[in-house]
Design a protein around this motif. Structure first.
Motif, PDB file in Angstrom:
ATOM      1  N   LYS A 103       0.813  -1.222   0.000  1.00  0.00           N
ATOM      2  CA  LYS A 103       0.000   0.000   0.000  1.00  0.00           C
ATOM      3  C   LYS A 103       0.844   1.269   0.000  1.00  0.00           C
ATOM      4  O   LYS A 103       0.576   2.212  -0.755  1.00  0.00           O
ATOM      5  CB  LYS A 103      -0.941  -0.001   1.208  1.00  0.00           C
ATOM      6  N   GLU A 104       1.856   1.308   0.855  1.00  0.00           N
ATOM      7  CA  GLU A 104       2.661   2.522   0.950  1.00  0.00           C
ATOM      8  C   GLU A 104       3.360   2.826  -0.369  1.00  0.00           C
ATOM      9  O   GLU A 104       3.374   3.979  -0.839  1.00  0.00           O
ATOM     10  CB  GLU A 104       3.709   2.405   2.071  1.00  0.00           C
ATOM     11  N   PHE A 107       0.806   3.975  -2.913  1.00  0.00           N
ATOM     12  CA  PHE A 107       0.342   5.329  -2.613  1.00  0.00           C
ATOM     13  C   PHE A 107       1.372   6.359  -3.075  1.00  0.00           C
ATOM     14  O   PHE A 107       1.022   7.381  -3.675  1.00  0.00           O
ATOM     15  CB  PHE A 107       0.073   5.476  -1.114  1.00  0.00           C
ATOM     16  N   LEU A 110       1.259   6.966  -6.906  1.00  0.00           N
ATOM     17  CA  LEU A 110      -0.019   7.333  -7.528  1.00  0.00           C
ATOM     18  C   LEU A 110       0.123   8.245  -8.749  1.00  0.00           C
ATOM     19  O   LEU A 110      -0.642   8.097  -9.707  1.00  0.00           O
ATOM     20  CB  LEU A 110      -0.942   7.978  -6.494  1.00  0.00           C
ATOM     21  N   LEU A 135      -6.459   1.234  -1.687  1.00  0.00           N
ATOM     22  CA  LEU A 135      -5.803   2.246  -0.855  1.00  0.00           C
ATOM     23  C   LEU A 135      -6.818   3.036  -0.034  1.00  0.00           C
ATOM     24  O   LEU A 135      -6.546   3.415   1.109  1.00  0.00           O
ATOM     25  CB  LEU A 135      -4.979   3.192  -1.732  1.00  0.00           C
ATOM     26  N   TYR A 136      -7.999   3.276  -0.610  1.00  0.00           N
ATOM     27  CA  TYR A 136      -9.055   3.991   0.108  1.00  0.00           C
ATOM     28  C   TYR A 136      -9.430   3.272   1.398  1.00  0.00           C
ATOM     29  O   TYR A 136      -9.776   3.909   2.402  1.00  0.00           O
ATOM     30  CB  TYR A 136     -10.282   4.130  -0.797  1.00  0.00           C
ATOM     31  N   PHE A 141      -4.746   6.580   4.247  1.00  0.00           N
ATOM     32  CA  PHE A 141      -4.804   7.187   2.911  1.00  0.00           C
ATOM     33  C   PHE A 141      -6.221   7.589   2.509  1.00  0.00           C
ATOM     34  O   PHE A 141      -6.410   8.177   1.443  1.00  0.00           O
ATOM     35  CB  PHE A 141      -4.272   6.194   1.864  1.00  0.00           C
ATOM     36  N   MET A 145      -7.374   9.537  -0.888  1.00  0.00           N
ATOM     37  CA  MET A 145      -7.866   8.650  -1.936  1.00  0.00           C
ATOM     38  C   MET A 145      -9.292   9.000  -2.333  1.00  0.00           C
ATOM     39  O   MET A 145      -9.653   8.893  -3.512  1.00  0.00           O
ATOM     40  CB  MET A 145      -7.800   7.194  -1.486  1.00  0.00           C
TER      41      MET A 145
END
Length: 211
Positions: A103-104, A107, A110, A135-136, A141, A145
């Motif tokens: 995820k990091e 993110f 993006l 990610l939402y 985040f 997001m």
């Protein structure tokens, strides 16, 4: 036999079955070594079809065993800059399958992901949007997001808007209800296709019930 020699291009096949079989072979063997071999093959810049088949095999690996690609996020993100459409959407598919594990990193990447979505095929946009939804769902985040997802909803083609809205509704934080309703109401006037209007109205009805 080298793993790349089992891909569709090497067998002079135009279907995806050889690439799926390669992926299954890698997954069944827990094959991080074979994953590295495919990545090295792609980095050697073979012909377009060979690169495409290799990246799609990796996408099938990601679908079945995301952990085997967990450490390859940086490579997959780099492939979003490819000039080959199938490499781009294959990479985005693979990234969507490992998004919950990285995820990091995703993110932070993006800008590249959204640029590829905006310039890419329907498949590229769809799987990029799946990354955004993943990610939402992470509290760290979520606010950022949500704004980016609303931008996607504002510019989504009418035939994709319904499914995009539904993916968000499934995981929606109630604090975002009103903002989502506002965007979907704004989009309603753009849509002329009766089926898409009905689908959007159904989504809005569901949201209004949650207010």
């Amino acid at each position: 036999m080298p793993i790349q020699d089992q891909l569709a291009f090497a067998l002079d096949r135009n279907d995806q079955e050889p690439n799926r079989l390669v992926a299954k072979q890698i997954v069944d063997a827990g094959g991080s070594k074979e994953v590295k071999e495919l990545i090295s093959f792609i980095k050697s810049k073979p012909k377009q079809r060979a690169q495409s088949d290799a990246i799609l095999a990796l996408a099938y690996v990601g679908e079945q065993a995301p952990a085997l690609l967990e450490d390859e996020a940086v490579f997959l993100i780099s492939q979003l800059n490819s000039s080959i459409n199938r490499v781009i959407f294959g990479s985005m598919i693979a990234l969507a399958h490992i998004a919950h594990l990285q995820k990091e990193k995703l993110f932070d990447s993006l800008p590249q992901i959204i640029e590829a979505m905006d310039a890419g095929t329907v498949v590229t946009r769809d799987f990029g949007y799946r990354i955004m939804i993943t990610l939402y769902q992470d509290d760290r985040f979520q606010e950022d997001m949500f704004l980016l997802i609303l931008e996607q909803l504002m510019k989504a083609p009418s035939n994709q808007l319904g499914q995009y809205a539904e993916r968000l509704i499934e995981v929606l934080n109630n604090s975002h209800l009103s903002s989502l309703i506002k965007v979907l109401e704004e989009r309603r006037s753009d849509i002329s296709n009766e089926y898409h209007v009905k689908r959007l109205n159904k989504n809005l009805k569901k949201l209004y019930k949650q207010l």
